[in-house]
Design a protein around this motif. Structure first.
Motif, PDB file in Angstrom:
ATOM      1  N   SER A   1    -151.698 -43.703  49.695  1.00 25.91           N
ATOM      2  CA  SER A   1    -150.968 -44.476  50.771  1.00 25.91           C
ATOM      3  C   SER A   1    -151.906 -44.886  51.825  1.00 25.91           C
TER       4      SER A   1
ATOM      5  N   TYR B   1    -143.526 -43.892  42.947  1.00 30.13           N
ATOM      6  CA  TYR B   1    -143.403 -42.767  43.981  1.00 30.13           C
ATOM      7  C   TYR B   1    -142.779 -41.671  43.337  1.00 30.13           C
TER       8      TYR B   1
ATOM      9  N   THR C   1    -146.232 -49.822  41.702  1.00 34.72           N
ATOM     10  CA  THR C   1    -146.261 -48.766  42.221  1.00 34.72           C
ATOM     11  C   THR C   1    -145.263 -47.638  41.732  1.00 34.72           C
TER      12      THR C   1
ATOM     13  N   GLU D   1    -142.802 -45.072  49.751  1.00 37.84           N
ATOM     14  CA  GLU D   1    -143.018 -46.404  50.438  1.00 37.84           C
ATOM     15  C   GLU D   1    -143.695 -46.393  51.742  1.00 37.84           C
TER      16      GLU D   1
ATOM     17  N   LEU E   1    -149.539 -53.700  48.626  1.00 39.29           N
ATOM     18  CA  LEU E   1    -148.387 -54.021  47.519  1.00 39.29           C
ATOM     19  C   LEU E   1    -148.662 -55.326  46.790  1.00 39.29           C
TER      20      LEU E   1
END
Length: 235
Positions: free
Chosen positions: A10, A52, A50, A35, A44
């Motif tokens: 991140s 998480y 992605t 996110e 992105l």
């Protein structure tokens, strides 16, 4: 081109690693805790997918591994996620890479971020551990896996003390150099990498790790401890 997973991406080194891989044309799966932690949401647009999950939670990490297997098989995984929080250091820095390795299908290359601070780590596995301990333990784990899983090239990387959210603005090392080695290990031709597996690296150069990291008896203790903690066995 390669399909590469980067955990803890991140911000900081993880985000820089994702950007470098994507710029080189590789397909990248970005992992983050959530996110809303993304420092640059435009990333992105540059990634393939992605995923998480909170890596401090073993069950969530097992679930993440199952979801990631639906995107793979991966050519490489870069275990970048890390924390200096003493309460979370072992779960995030050691247990999570172990869980992903044990629960996912084997990958071609697996790189974990160690630290020069692992040289000050201790070998007492019974009473938790701080950041330095966690980096020693995960270094020992990956150097052991290089022997136990010859089908995957396992490496540990010391990225240096770089100016990230974790390292602080005054950190003296270079952020670019801090991610180049793991990108190279994940994507370079095997003929360019020596040793091909089981290396402890700093800025493209192999270094000598803490002597306990290459001690088979300590490596066995680390793996046995992780098997007990997670109820997952390496195959």
């Amino acid at each position: 081109m390669s399909l590469v997973l980067v955990t803890g991406a991140s911000t900081g080194l993880g985000l820089a690693t994702v950007d470098a891989l994507a710029a080189a044309g590789h397909d990248v799966v970005l992992h983050a805790r959530s996110e809303d932690r993304l420092e640059d949401a435009s990333v992105l647009d540059r990634v393939t997918a992605t995923a998480y999950a909170d890596l401090a939670d073993v069950a969530a990490t097992v679930d993440l591994a199952q979801r990631l297997d639906q995107l793979g098989p991966f050519d490489a995984v870069i275990h970048n996620a890390g924390t200096m929080d003493r309460a979370l250091a072992v779960p995030v820095n050691v247990v999570a890479p172990y869980v992903l390795t044990a629960a996912m299908r084997p990958v071609g290359r697996s790189i974990v971020l160690s630290s020069g601070m692992h040289l000050g780590g201790g070998t007492d596995l019974a009473h938790g551990g701080d950041y330095s301990d966690s980096k020693l333990w995960v270094t020992a784990l990956f150097l052991a896996l290089a022997e136990r899983r010859p089908g995957t090239s396992f490496h540990a990387v010391d990225p240096g003390w770089v100016p990230t959210r974790m390292g602080g603005r005054g950190a003296p090392d270079d952020l670019v150099e801090g991610h180049r080695t793991q990108v190279w290990l994940a994507t370079a031709a095997e003929s360019e990498i020596d040793p091909r597996a089981g290396g402890y690296w700093h800025h493209h150069s192999p270094r000598d790790p803490h002597r306990s990291a290459v001690d088979p008896a300590f490596q066995d203790r680390v793996i046995s401890h992780l098997e007990d903690v997670t109820s997952l066995r390496l195959e």
